[in-house]
Design a protein around this motif. Sequence first.
Motif, mmCIF file in Angstrom:
data_model
loop_
_atom_site.group_PDB
_atom_site.id
_atom_site.type_symbol
_atom_site.label_atom_id
_atom_site.label_comp_id
_atom_site.label_asym_id
_atom_site.label_seq_id
_atom_site.Cartn_x
_atom_site.Cartn_y
_atom_site.Cartn_z
ATOM 1 N N GLU A 62 -19.427 -86.174 1.851
ATOM 2 C CA GLU A 62 -17.955 -86.667 1.634
ATOM 3 C C GLU A 62 -18.178 -87.900 0.654
ATOM 4 O O GLU A 62 -16.935 -88.240 0.039
ATOM 5 N N TYR A 117 -21.037 -97.229 8.518
ATOM 6 C CA TYR A 117 -20.097 -96.661 9.482
ATOM 7 C C TYR A 117 -20.040 -95.173 9.472
ATOM 8 O O TYR A 117 -19.735 -94.456 10.428
ATOM 9 N N ARG A 118 -20.877 -94.663 8.295
ATOM 10 C CA ARG A 118 -20.934 -93.088 8.388
ATOM 11 C C ARG A 118 -22.283 -92.646 9.071
ATOM 12 O O ARG A 118 -22.337 -91.300 8.873
ATOM 13 N N ASP A 119 -23.104 -93.456 9.502
ATOM 14 C CA ASP A 119 -24.296 -93.152 10.095
ATOM 15 C C ASP A 119 -24.025 -93.144 11.630
ATOM 16 O O ASP A 119 -23.902 -93.915 12.148
ATOM 17 N N TYR A 162 -22.676 -86.471 6.880
ATOM 18 C CA TYR A 162 -21.703 -87.373 6.499
ATOM 19 C C TYR A 162 -21.881 -88.025 5.068
ATOM 20 O O TYR A 162 -20.805 -88.435 4.476
ATOM 21 N N SER A 163 -22.802 -87.842 4.361
ATOM 22 C CA SER A 163 -23.059 -88.154 3.024
ATOM 23 C C SER A 163 -22.270 -87.378 2.049
ATOM 24 O O SER A 163 -22.168 -87.888 0.922
ATOM 25 N N CYS A 214 -28.827 -95.078 7.591
ATOM 26 C CA CYS A 214 -28.280 -96.146 6.679
ATOM 27 C C CYS A 214 -29.465 -96.961 6.520
ATOM 28 O O CYS A 214 -29.431 -97.362 5.103
ATOM 29 N N SER A 272 -13.448 -92.601 10.474
ATOM 30 C CA SER A 272 -13.601 -92.760 9.080
ATOM 31 C C SER A 272 -14.687 -92.147 8.526
ATOM 32 O O SER A 272 -14.311 -91.225 7.353
ATOM 33 N N ALA A 273 -15.656 -91.687 9.253
ATOM 34 C CA ALA A 273 -16.676 -91.002 8.706
ATOM 35 C C ALA A 273 -16.580 -89.558 8.575
ATOM 36 O O ALA A 273 -17.121 -89.076 7.818
ATOM 37 N N ARG A 274 -15.634 -89.048 9.300
ATOM 38 C CA ARG A 274 -15.471 -87.395 9.241
ATOM 39 C C ARG A 274 -14.201 -87.186 8.590
ATOM 40 O O ARG A 274 -13.907 -85.833 8.687
#
Length: 433
Positions: free
Chosen positions: A406, A33-35, A403-404, A307, A45-47
């Motif tokens: 965080e 979900y972060r990709d 994104y990684s 991912c 959620s990712a940000r």
Amino acid sequence: MLINFHNRGIVSFFLGFLLCYAVVAAYLRSKCYRDPSSIFFRPESARVLTYSSFRKAQAQKFGELAASHAIAKWANSTSPELCVAVASVSRHGFSYLKETLGSILEGLDDLERQRIYLVVFLAHTNQSQHEDFREPWLLNMADNLPTYPDDAGIVDLVRQLEIDGNYEAHARKQKIDYSVLLDECAKVRPKYTMTLEDDVIALDGWYHRALNALQTATRKTRELGRDSFLYLRVFYDGRLLGWNSEEWPLYVELSVALLIVEIVILVVIRWRITAMRKALTLSVILVLCGVCTPMLIGLFFAAGRNCMLPKPPGVHLMHQYGCCAQGLVFPQRQVVDHLLPLYRNTEDNHAAVDTFLEDWANNHDSLRWAVTPVLIQHVGGKSSHGAGDQESGSLTDDMPFDYSFEMNDPIKLAKEHKAWLAEIREINTKQFE
């Protein structure tokens, strides 16, 4: 009847495959979900600034301390290992500068801080226009707070660019601002110069990770038969590292090659192993190669490149997709020989400084390295030149973001930083014995 039994076997196999496929898809949905290149990407959620918020709180606390207490600064006895150069422009009532500088300095041991020369340039002809002008914390944090050179021609040009305020004016002024920063760094003869934008957050231990990455970049440069590299990138935009359209022919070729290899293997097994002929009928091979494998390939690409194929930790060449200029570290030789003359002499007003530098690097075949994972995060949501302004300064989807970052664990980073400091002290102790 045998045919019906065989068909039921194929149907049962395919239903089992679909069940497994659904389980794998559900797992990837929770993992990817972060990709931003993933079909499962969830920006809400990712940000979320998880680790960045933690560092922001530390930076703010450090800034409050710096406002009322003298803190460690560069030891003027030797040339610094690193000059950190930050240019900051008013965002009309909103500023990230305190958090940026606080995150750079918070957690540094005096041994580290004394090897860093911090230059902060409030890039206005009238610096009182900046929100942080003459703030006590800024005076105590920075080693140098320069102004524009005492040159009427330059000052008049910058003043006119400030009045114009359009993209072309910003692009031209930005290069002048960088020349001021780089010139101030050059005066103290550091080994490296790091340029940072004023809306970033640095992780705990960024300094020792940067030094280690620079050593690796130097070694890899020599292994390539080159004597120097242009820069080490300590931030890149995670949105640009997906399945890029320029590489789709390669992706198609690899997918087709995989299918061909699979077909060949299955046919050989069916031909060489008699016992497998009843199970590996042409219908089964057709389902496997014509349906199941394409579905798996599709899921692989849909899950996102970051991912499924994340960049391994370390230092890698990054000559493409390396946006933007949030954080770059230059060997001082590059600053003196190339960057200062380049920024001083150009009259270019078409490209921002990052694009301008990349064009120059491409034309001169310069090596550009990047460290993974990144050492800083871009947290700015309010632009200094009118693009994407947000009243609250909150992040938007069009802002560069990793994104990684965080997912960093503050406890692990603190332990790593502490271990590095202990190692350095031990080395220093042995040298004096």
